[in-house]
Enzyme design. Structure first.
Site, PDB file in Angstrom:
ATOM      1  N   GLY A  31      68.004   7.172  71.577  1.00 21.19           N
ATOM      2  CA  GLY A  31      67.477   6.286  70.542  1.00 21.19           C
ATOM      3  C   GLY A  31      68.550   5.606  69.726  1.00 21.19           C
ATOM      4  O   GLY A  31      69.723   5.572  70.106  1.00 21.19           O
ATOM      5  N   HIS A  34      71.001  -0.062  70.694  1.00 18.32           N
ATOM      6  CA  HIS A  34      71.850  -1.236  70.423  1.00 18.32           C
ATOM      7  C   HIS A  34      71.950  -2.051  71.710  1.00 18.32           C
ATOM      8  O   HIS A  34      71.343  -1.671  72.740  1.00 18.32           O
ATOM      9  CB  HIS A  34      73.218  -0.796  69.900  1.00 18.32           C
ATOM     10  CG  HIS A  34      73.873   0.254  70.751  1.00 18.32           C
ATOM     11  ND1 HIS A  34      74.300   0.017  72.040  1.00 18.32           N
ATOM     12  CD2 HIS A  34      74.133   1.562  70.522  1.00 18.32           C
ATOM     13  CE1 HIS A  34      74.827   1.114  72.538  1.00 18.32           C
ATOM     14  NE2 HIS A  34      74.722   2.080  71.645  1.00 18.32           N
ATOM     15  N   HIS A  37      72.349  -0.264  75.064  1.00 20.56           N
ATOM     16  CA  HIS A  37      71.131   0.274  75.679  1.00 20.56           C
ATOM     17  C   HIS A  37      70.291  -0.850  76.275  1.00 20.56           C
ATOM     18  O   HIS A  37      69.734  -0.702  77.359  1.00 20.56           O
ATOM     19  CB  HIS A  37      70.255   0.981  74.625  1.00 20.56           C
ATOM     20  CG  HIS A  37      70.890   2.180  73.991  1.00 20.56           C
ATOM     21  ND1 HIS A  37      71.306   2.209  72.688  1.00 20.56           N
ATOM     22  CD2 HIS A  37      71.157   3.412  74.500  1.00 20.56           C
ATOM     23  CE1 HIS A  37      71.801   3.394  72.400  1.00 20.56           C
ATOM     24  NE2 HIS A  37      71.731   4.148  73.478  1.00 20.56           N
ATOM     25  N   GLN A  61      72.848  19.440  73.814  1.00 21.81           N
ATOM     26  CA  GLN A  61      74.174  18.880  74.104  1.00 21.81           C
ATOM     27  C   GLN A  61      75.055  18.762  72.852  1.00 21.81           C
ATOM     28  O   GLN A  61      76.150  18.209  72.918  1.00 21.81           O
ATOM     29  CB  GLN A  61      74.049  17.542  74.830  1.00 21.81           C
ATOM     30  CG  GLN A  61      73.489  16.383  74.029  1.00 21.81           C
ATOM     31  CD  GLN A  61      73.161  15.185  74.897  1.00 21.81           C
ATOM     32  OE1 GLN A  61      72.262  15.216  75.730  1.00 21.81           O
ATOM     33  NE2 GLN A  61      73.900  14.096  74.723  1.00 21.81           N
ATOM     34  N   MET A 184      80.175  -0.550  72.305  1.00 27.01           N
ATOM     35  CA  MET A 184      78.991  -0.280  71.487  1.00 27.01           C
ATOM     36  C   MET A 184      78.602   1.191  71.579  1.00 27.01           C
ATOM     37  O   MET A 184      78.655   1.788  72.656  1.00 27.01           O
ATOM     38  CB  MET A 184      77.836  -1.149  71.950  1.00 27.01           C
ATOM     39  CG  MET A 184      78.075  -2.580  71.566  1.00 27.01           C
ATOM     40  SD  MET A 184      76.572  -3.499  71.575  1.00 27.01           S
ATOM     41  CE  MET A 184      77.242  -5.127  71.267  1.00 27.01           C
ATOM     42  N   ARG A 187      77.115   5.791  67.329  1.00 29.06           N
ATOM     43  CA  ARG A 187      77.981   6.438  66.331  1.00 29.06           C
ATOM     44  C   ARG A 187      78.852   5.426  65.575  1.00 29.06           C
ATOM     45  O   ARG A 187      79.490   5.794  64.592  1.00 29.06           O
ATOM     46  CB  ARG A 187      78.854   7.504  66.992  1.00 29.06           C
ATOM     47  CG  ARG A 187      78.043   8.717  67.445  1.00 29.06           C
ATOM     48  CD  ARG A 187      78.930   9.889  67.829  1.00 29.06           C
ATOM     49  NE  ARG A 187      78.158  11.104  67.989  1.00 29.06           N
ATOM     50  CZ  ARG A 187      77.717  11.578  69.164  1.00 29.06           C
ATOM     51  NH1 ARG A 187      77.970  10.927  70.280  1.00 29.06           N
ATOM     52  NH2 ARG A 187      77.018  12.695  69.202  1.00 29.06           N
TER      53      ARG A 187
END
Ligand code: PAF
Length: 297
Positions: A31, A34, A37, A61, A184, A187
């Site tokens: 999710g 940006h 994705h 993870q 991109m 984070r």
């Protein structure tokens, strides 16, 4: 666009799609979408008519002290973006649905995680391999799309698909960058204005490495040293690793005598950022002639 949160419902829907002869394409995400994705989703569209995006921030993870709690989330905004992209279904379970009360089966690779990010994030690839295996069994895709920015993750998934005989085509797509070159990442939102400038050092050092290799430098130690100096000259950077490795095994390389993957992870403020590049050695004219002669024979 269907929004599905229950595993059984997702499985039933995929069974139906498959029975109808549709190609199911999965783009797994955590999710906070940006452009990176969205490029995976656009790539996915070319492979089939049923385009499923999973949104699940996978606790398995994240190690202790990592950013599971603060990982950016904006589900409604994600859904708006996905509707615009013509996604047919979103699979978005909660952690209870995915891992239940008595979860105890993990998927662990023996060699690939002993490199690069796996060294400083010991549970990361076990968590990724486990959740991706579960997503494959739940969404039952014919094709799944992953970004090359997470190069080691892509290699881990290709390996697990081979090892566990999943009949799924894995497609890796090129890294999408901001106009100034920063890869991109969800984070990137952690970066302050000044840290955002420091973060450019990641891509700049990879570009420098490529330039050195094109100019004939072969010794990886010197290239890594140059990259490290460039990164350290920027404020608030802390290098986790810089490596030049075999693109398949991820074993370190000393000499660039064939294509090599350079990968790095750097903390900028509290954001741990990763990036990578394929370094291709210059083919000398005599070698080029030799290769051309061989190819002609
Ligand atoms: O790359 C990611 O976003 C995640 O690691 C993935 C593949 C969705 C698994 O949680």
């Amino acid at each position: 666009m269907e929004i599905i949160t229950v595993i059984k419902d997702m499985q039933a829907r995929s069974d139906k799609m498959r029975q109808e002869g549709k190609t199911v394409v999965l783009v797994p995400t955590m999710g906070f979408l940006h452009e990176g994705h969205l490029s995976l989703i656009r790539e996915g569209r070319a492979y089939g008519e049923d385009l499923v995006v999973s949104i699940f921030v996978n606790p398995a993870q994240f190690g202790p002290g990592e950013d599971l709690e603060s990982y950016p989330r904006d589900f409604e905004r994600d859904l708006d973006l996905l509707r615009k992209e013509g996604v047919t279904a979103v699979f978005s379970p909660d952690a209870q649905e995915m891992y239940g009360e008595n979860f105890q089966t993990f998927v662990e690779l023996e060699k690939l995680p002993k490199h690069l990010c796996g060294l400083s994030r010991p549970v990361f690839f076990r968590g990724v391999a486990t959740v991706v295996t579960k997503l494959f069994n739940i969404v039952k895709p014919h094709v799944a799309i992953f970004g090359e920015k997470d190069y080691q993750q892509l290699m881990v998934i290709r390996q697990l698909v081979r090892d566990l005989n999943f009949e799924i085509k894995i497609v890796g797509t090129r890294t999408i960058r901001e106009t100034d070159g920063l890869a991109m990442s969800s984070r990137n939102t952690y970066l302050s204005e000044n840290q955002r400038i420091s973060a450019l050092a990641l891509n700049q050092s990879l570009q420098k490495a490529q330039e050195l290799v094109e100019n004939g430098q072969k010794d990886t130690f010197g290239i890594i040293d140059t990259a490290a100096r460039m990164i350290r000259s920027h404020r608030e950077t802390e290098i986790d690793y810089i490596a030049i490795c075999d693109p398949e095994t991820l074993d370190d390389m000393e000499t660039i005598d064939r294509p090599a993957r350079m990968a790095l992870a750097v903390k900028v403020g509290k954001a741990r950022l990763i990036d990578n590049i394929l370094l291709k050695p210059k083919v000398s004219e005599s070698n080029f002639k030799k290769r051309s002669r061989k190819a002609d024979q």
